[in-house]
Design an enzyme around this catalytic site. Structure first.
Site, PDB file in Angstrom:
ATOM      1  CG  ASN A  43      -0.433  -0.262   2.513  1.00 25.62           C
ATOM      2  OD1 ASN A  43       0.562  -0.983   2.668  1.00 25.62           O
ATOM      3  ND2 ASN A  43      -1.016   0.326   3.528  1.00 25.62           N
ATOM      4  CD  GLU A  45      -1.423   4.806   4.609  1.00 26.25           C
ATOM      5  OE1 GLU A  45      -0.959   5.684   5.370  1.00 26.25           O
ATOM      6  OE2 GLU A  45      -2.121   3.843   5.006  1.00 26.25           O
ATOM      7  CB  CYS A  54      -5.331  -1.423  -1.611  1.00 28.10           C
ATOM      8  SG  CYS A  54      -6.682  -0.686  -0.697  1.00 28.10           S
ATOM      9  CD  GLU A  56      -5.320  -5.964  -1.249  1.00 30.49           C
ATOM     10  OE1 GLU A  56      -4.787  -4.831  -1.143  1.00 30.49           O
ATOM     11  OE2 GLU A  56      -6.048  -6.446  -0.371  1.00 30.49           O
ATOM     12  CB  CYS A  85     -10.799  -2.955   0.740  1.00 30.26           C
ATOM     13  SG  CYS A  85     -10.256  -2.177  -0.799  1.00 30.26           S
ATOM     14  CB  CYS A  88      -8.766  -4.582  -3.656  1.00 29.84           C
ATOM     15  SG  CYS A  88      -7.653  -3.207  -3.299  1.00 29.84           S
TER      16      CYS A  88
HETATM   17  N1  THU Z   1      -5.261  -1.461   2.504  1.00 28.84           N
HETATM   18  C1  THU Z   1      -4.712  -2.316   1.590  1.00 28.84           C
HETATM   19  O1  THU Z   1      -3.557  -2.135   1.169  1.00 28.84           O
HETATM   20  N2  THU Z   1      -5.482  -3.353   1.146  1.00 28.84           N
HETATM   21  C2  THU Z   1      -6.780  -3.588   1.520  1.00 28.84           C
HETATM   22  O2  THU Z   1      -7.418  -4.490   0.994  1.00 28.84           O
HETATM   23  C3  THU Z   1      -7.383  -2.751   2.558  1.00 28.84           C
HETATM   24  C4  THU Z   1      -6.601  -1.609   3.047  1.00 28.84           C
HETATM   25  C5  THU Z   1      -4.455  -0.329   2.988  1.00 28.84           C
HETATM   26  C6  THU Z   1      -4.964   1.030   2.585  1.00 28.84           C
HETATM   27  C7  THU Z   1      -4.403   1.906   3.688  1.00 28.84           C
HETATM   28  O3  THU Z   1      -3.086   2.288   3.331  1.00 28.84           O
HETATM   29  C8  THU Z   1      -4.330   0.980   4.890  1.00 28.84           C
HETATM   30  O4  THU Z   1      -4.424  -0.344   4.396  1.00 28.84           O
HETATM   31  C9  THU Z   1      -5.420   1.207   5.921  1.00 28.84           C
HETATM   32  O5  THU Z   1      -6.664   1.192   5.352  1.00 28.84           O
END
Ligand code: THU
Length: 134
Positions: A43, A45, A54, A56, A85, A88
């Site tokens: 991920n 940000e 994310c 994925e 999530c 994704c």
């Molecule tokens: N996140 C992912 O990388 N994958 C997911 O399926 C859910 C959330 C990340 C996004 C953000 O940087 C952190 O997790 C918290 O939500």
């Protein structure tokens, strides 16, 4: 090491590259394509929170951008072993039909359960592809 174990190791390794200063929640993903190549993501940000991507989607977008296809397996690693999530799942269902997904606990990385992307997102939103522009 079997294929799934290799994907687990690569997802955990990718997780270490997460850029997550806001949530402090690091995620790693490793995706296998039809040629047996492994594509990884973490991920990433943004200070403008909604721009975060994310792990994925970083993995599958990198793979598609490099010309990969025929995705068969995905491992997602996080503390707590969370499943992808909804956003994704939508992207994966379109670009990787039939994908088998495993969510693993990053601190004790083992596969306990898998699910197909269709099980994770029944009723995927789809559009008929528009005709090519002349
Ligand atoms: N996140 C992912 O990388 N994958 C997911 O399926 C859910 C959330 C990340 C996004 C953000 O940087 C952190 O997790 C918290 O939500």
């Amino acid at each position: 090491m079997n294929r799934w174990q290799e994907l687990v190791a690569r997802a955990c390794e990718a997780r270490k590259r997460a850029y997550a200063p806001y949530s402090r929640f690091a995620v790693g993903a490793a995706l296998e394509d039809a040629q047996g190549r492994i594509w990884c993501g973490c991920n990433v940000e943004s200070a403008s929170y909604g721009l975060t991507v994310c792990a994925e989607r970083v993995a599958i977008f990198s793979a598609v951008a490099a010309g990969a296809s025929g995705f068969s397996k995905l491992v997602v690693a996080s503390v707590g072993g969370h499943w992808p999530c909804g956003a994704c799942r939508q992207v994966l269902a379109e670009l990787a039909p039939g994908l088998i997904v495993a969510a693993v606990e990053a601190e004790e990385p083992q596969i306990h359960q898998t699910a197909t992307i269709e099980e994770l997102l029944p009723g995927t939103f789809r559009l008929d592809a528009p005709p090519p522009q002349s």
